[in-house]
Write a protein that holds these residues in place. Structure first.
Motif, mmCIF file in Angstrom:
data_model
loop_
_atom_site.group_PDB
_atom_site.id
_atom_site.type_symbol
_atom_site.label_atom_id
_atom_site.label_comp_id
_atom_site.label_asym_id
_atom_site.label_seq_id
_atom_site.Cartn_x
_atom_site.Cartn_y
_atom_site.Cartn_z
ATOM 1 N N UNK A 28 -87.210 31.469 43.198
ATOM 2 C CA UNK A 28 -88.571 31.677 42.267
ATOM 3 C C UNK A 28 -87.774 32.107 41.113
ATOM 4 N N UNK A 29 -86.654 32.815 41.199
ATOM 5 C CA UNK A 29 -86.211 33.194 39.649
ATOM 6 C C UNK A 29 -85.774 32.120 39.040
ATOM 7 N N UNK A 32 -86.506 28.003 34.746
ATOM 8 C CA UNK A 32 -86.568 26.623 34.360
ATOM 9 C C UNK A 32 -87.935 26.326 33.719
ATOM 10 N N UNK A 33 -88.987 27.038 33.988
ATOM 11 C CA UNK A 33 -90.241 26.871 33.325
ATOM 12 C C UNK A 33 -90.262 27.633 32.004
ATOM 13 N N UNK A 34 -89.473 28.472 31.932
ATOM 14 C CA UNK A 34 -89.286 29.043 30.498
ATOM 15 C C UNK A 34 -88.276 28.394 29.486
ATOM 16 N N UNK A 35 -87.668 27.361 30.111
ATOM 17 C CA UNK A 35 -86.854 26.594 29.297
ATOM 18 C C UNK A 35 -87.624 25.079 29.114
ATOM 19 N N UNK A 83 -86.061 20.514 37.418
ATOM 20 C CA UNK A 83 -85.667 21.957 38.074
ATOM 21 C C UNK A 83 -85.068 21.871 39.409
ATOM 22 N N UNK A 84 -85.853 20.685 40.122
ATOM 23 C CA UNK A 84 -85.156 20.693 41.599
ATOM 24 C C UNK A 84 -83.752 20.214 41.577
ATOM 25 N N UNK A 85 -83.638 19.076 40.464
ATOM 26 C CA UNK A 85 -82.317 18.618 40.425
ATOM 27 C C UNK A 85 -81.249 19.618 39.817
#
Length: 192
Positions: free
Chosen positions: A144-145, A150-153, A160-162
């Motif tokens: 989750x962190x 990743x969302x912040x970036x 993100x998954x990769x």
């Protein structure tokens, strides 16, 4: 065509669900769109309703199995409003100054981005406090962190998954846990 095992409705199933909406359901969706559109400056409920339906029908927004039409569309509208509001804040912080060459050709002009309004220090402090609280609460949940970072970036789900070697199922579960923590933090902040 979406895979049946991914837990989301296929496009045909989405179209079938939407075509079976009653007049009362359509009215409910319009009212929810009106409510959500009021959160935006110059928000138009008809545009929001159309955009939401377009995203669902096109498959840009995937519909989880077992989630009712009204709750799902409420989430879709809220997501669009959130994205639009974030974009408006970003655009408000920057001005784009476009020069036009002597012939009036805008295409040949050079865009220059000028730093606009500085962020309000109170907003920065609040954002910093929320991020600290988020990091504290997600300390025992590395997936989750990772999704939060990743969302912040601005990374997409696939990126993100990769990057963090998460399966689709792990990513979805981590994002749900992240959403719960964020909702809990924001609820606590709104009460305080």
């Amino acid at each position: 065509m979406q895979r049946a095992e991914d837990g989301c409705l296929s496009r045909d199933e989405v179209r079938a669900k939407l075509s079976c909406l009653s007049k009362a359901d359509i009215l409910r969706l319009k009212r929810i769109a009106e409510y959500q559109a009021m959160k935006l400056r110059n928000g138009d409920c008809e545009d929001l309703l159309a955009e939401g339906l377009n995203r669902v029908i096109s498959g840009a927004r995937r519909w989880p199995r077992g989630l009712g039409t009204i709750p799902f569309m409420t989430n879709v509208f809220a997501s669009i409003v959130s994205t639009t509001a974030k974009h408006a804040v970003f655009v408000g912080r920057y001005e784009v100054d476009t020069e036009v060459d002597q012939s009036g050709n805008v295409e040949a002009a050079q865009d220059e981005v000028i730093r606009g309004n500085q962020t309000d220090p109170v907003e920065e402090i609040f954002a910093h406090q929320v991020l600290e609280e988020l990091a504290t609460q997600l300390g025992d949940d590395p997936d989750a962190l990772a999704v939060a970072m990743a969302l912040g970036e601005g990374l997409t789900a696939i990126e993100t998954q990769s990057q963090f070697r998460l399966s689709q199922k792990q990513y979805d579960a981590a994002r749900k846990r992240l959403r719960r923590v964020v909702n809990k933090i924001m609820t606590k902040e709104n009460i305080a």
